[in-house]
Write an enzyme that holds these catalytic residues in place. Structure first.
Site, PDB file in Angstrom:
ATOM      1  N   HIS A  54       0.824  -1.220   0.000  1.00 56.59           N
ATOM      2  CA  HIS A  54       0.000   0.000   0.000  1.00 56.59           C
ATOM      3  C   HIS A  54       0.858   1.270   0.000  1.00 56.59           C
ATOM      4  O   HIS A  54       0.495   2.283   0.591  1.00 56.59           O
ATOM      5  CB  HIS A  54      -0.958   0.017   1.201  1.00 56.59           C
ATOM      6  CG  HIS A  54      -1.952  -1.093   1.201  1.00 56.59           C
ATOM      7  ND1 HIS A  54      -3.095  -1.062   0.424  1.00 56.59           N
ATOM      8  CD2 HIS A  54      -1.968  -2.289   1.846  1.00 56.59           C
ATOM      9  CE1 HIS A  54      -3.777  -2.192   0.613  1.00 56.59           C
ATOM     10  NE2 HIS A  54      -3.113  -2.942   1.463  1.00 56.59           N
ATOM     11  N   ASN A 127     -10.335  -3.117   1.619  1.00 54.91           N
ATOM     12  CA  ASN A 127      -9.941  -3.047   0.214  1.00 54.91           C
ATOM     13  C   ASN A 127     -11.169  -2.744  -0.650  1.00 54.91           C
ATOM     14  O   ASN A 127     -12.280  -2.617  -0.137  1.00 54.91           O
ATOM     15  CB  ASN A 127      -9.313  -4.373  -0.247  1.00 54.91           C
ATOM     16  CG  ASN A 127      -7.915  -4.591   0.288  1.00 54.91           C
ATOM     17  OD1 ASN A 127      -7.136  -3.648   0.403  1.00 54.91           O
ATOM     18  ND2 ASN A 127      -7.589  -5.824   0.616  1.00 54.91           N
TER      19      ASN A 127
END
Length: 485
Positions: A54, A127
């Site tokens: 990320h 997500n």
């Protein structure tokens, strides 16, 4: 030829590298699992100072407003009444690429929300897909290694990507999501967000419920084809960041409607598959979506590094009325995320403006460390209990206790009556239109056909055949056609 023995960093042989140690089958994970903690802690320290996963992200501030009464399911204060607003920060991100990567790539997207509630910060770290590739955190470092740049070639290698998936049949559902039309969102505004994991809500009477979060975009879902994404990534690697920034600057504030699925805790044991398996969804016909409220983004950060890159989200930041479930992946993240932030940003990262509580004040006995402030006050005690009117415990648990039984040790995931690695992947395929199926097959074949080992290709093809005969046949034909060219 005998295989070499896998060992810990101290040289001890590893008995099980597929399953974390838990308190009985399906129970919470154990702190005594030295191999799990070593893998996760070592993995968190592989990069400095960039996030291991990320890394490439964008973010914005906004608020969450309750629109529907859910007080029968949770006593969380920020969900306590229709019309109540709570300030928040939301960070979007790609998963596998580095900080300098492009936005328009085929990759899951992080959807991490920090609610600045009056009972402390609540971090919901999810997500843009409701499932994930694996179900046990002990496999996470290996999974990410297979998806990141190869240490020799310096690029993502199809051999590594598909070899891991070949040995992980539970990934078939998420692979079908990723390779389908929603694998490349047109922008962060035009994708859904999911808590993905199963969490626990507890109401004022102490009743426990398991929940899944669904943030449905109010802008509509829009995605890019592989060709469109390749062109956009080449022209504007910062496409999603630019879109989000400019939309908010124009006053076109993106929003999402939060729905939840709610399962009474008593249902979990007898449900037809493991409800805590991150590779599976709960069918809506079993647990329909129930609306909770609206999330709106209305302010851009003033400094991307200070507020987006230093934003730290930890799934173990719960508030009263919300807690964890026996989801193994969630249990691993309760440790790994906070540990990553302490390493990357320092033990005092919670004092940074973007991470500090805004609707309340943190009061504890943490002291010193990198970037420590002197805000604790002259003469304040750094131990508890004390006789000097320092902060004390409440004695009230944040959530209901989880029942555990059985022997400690590594256990395979508990088998429910209809646990299966392929059925839901097949269901997803069968929901697609003929055009969507064709694009999915082409996307899979484009990568799988580049794999050098026939055995790896065959193992992956077997997964798609198991999900749906037509699915498997079409992927197999497409892969063979590309390899014959």
């Amino acid at each position: 030829m005998s295989k070499r023995v896998l060992t810990t960093e101290s040289g001890a042989p590893v008995a099980d590298n597929q399953n974390s140690a838990s308190a009985g089958i399906g129970g919470p994970l154990l702190l005594q699992d030295q191999h799990l903690l070593e893998k996760l802690a070592r993995f968190n320290r592989e990069r400095i100072p960039e996030r291991v996963v990320h890394a490439r992200g964008s973010g914005a501030y906004g608020y969450f407003e309750v629109t529907d009464d859910v007080t029968g399911f949770t006593h969380a204060d920020f969900l306590s009444g229709v019309g109540k607003r709570t300030q928040l920060f939301l960070r979007f991100s790609t998963v596998a690429d580095s900080l300098g990567g492009a936005d328009a790539v085929r990759d899951p997207r992080g959807f991490a929300v920090k609610f600045y509630t009056e009972q402390g910060n609540y971090d919901l770290v999810g997500n843009n897909t409701p499932v994930f590739f694996i179900k046990d955190p002990i496999k996470f470092p290996d999974f990410i290694h297979s998806q990141k740049r190869d240490p020799f070639t310096g690029r993502q290698e199809p051999d590594n990507v598909w070899d891991f998936w070949a040995h992980s049949p539970e990934a078939t559902h998420q692979v079908t999501w990723l390779m389908g039309d929603r694998g490349i969102p047109a922008s962060y505004r035009h994708m859904n967000g999911y808590g993905s994991h199963t969490y626990q809500w507890t109401n004022a009477e102490g009743e426990a419920f398991f929940v899944k979060y669904h943030f449905k975009t109010n802008q509509g879902v829009r995605s890019l084809s592989s060709d469109q994404a390749a062109e956009l990534a080449g022209k504007n690697p910062n496409s999603h960041q630019t879109d989000l920034l400019q939309a908010i600057e124009r006053g076109v504030n993106p929003s999402w409607t939060l729905h939840v699925q709610i399962m009474p805790a008593a249902d979990a044991a007898e449900y037809r598959f493991n409800p805590f398996d991150l590779t599976k969804v709960w069918p809506h016909r079993d647990y329909p979506l129930q609306r909770v409220g609206r999330l709106v983004l209305d302010r851009n950060p003033d400094n991307v590094f200070a507020e987006v890159e230093q934003a730290a989200f930890s799934p173990n930041n719960f508030v009263p009325g919300i807690g964890p479930s026996p989801d193994k992946m969630l249990q691993g993240r309760l440790f790994a995320y906070a540990d990553a932030h302490r390493y990357r940003l320092g033990v005092n990262h919670t004092l940074l403006a973007v991470n500090a509580p805004k609707a309340t004040t943190a009061q504890n006995y943490g002291r010193d460390g990198l970037m420590a402030s002197n805000s604790q006050g002259r003469g304040a005690k750094n131990y508890e209990p004390n006789s000097y009117d320092g902060p004390t415990e409440t004695g009230r648990a944040l959530s209901a206790p989880l029942s555990v039984t059985g022997y400690s040790g590594t256990h395979e995931a508990p088998q429910h009556t209809k646990d299966d690695d392929f059925y839901q992947a097949g269901e997803l395929y069968r929901l697609m239109s003929s055009e969507e199926r064709s694009r999915l097959v082409a996307n899979i074949a484009g990568g799988l056909s580049q794999v050098s080992l026939d055995d790896v290709i065959e193992k992956n093809l077997a997964h798609f055949h198991a999900a749906d005969p037509e699915y498997g046949r079409r992927v197999e034909e497409a892969v063979h056609a590309l390899r014959e060219d």
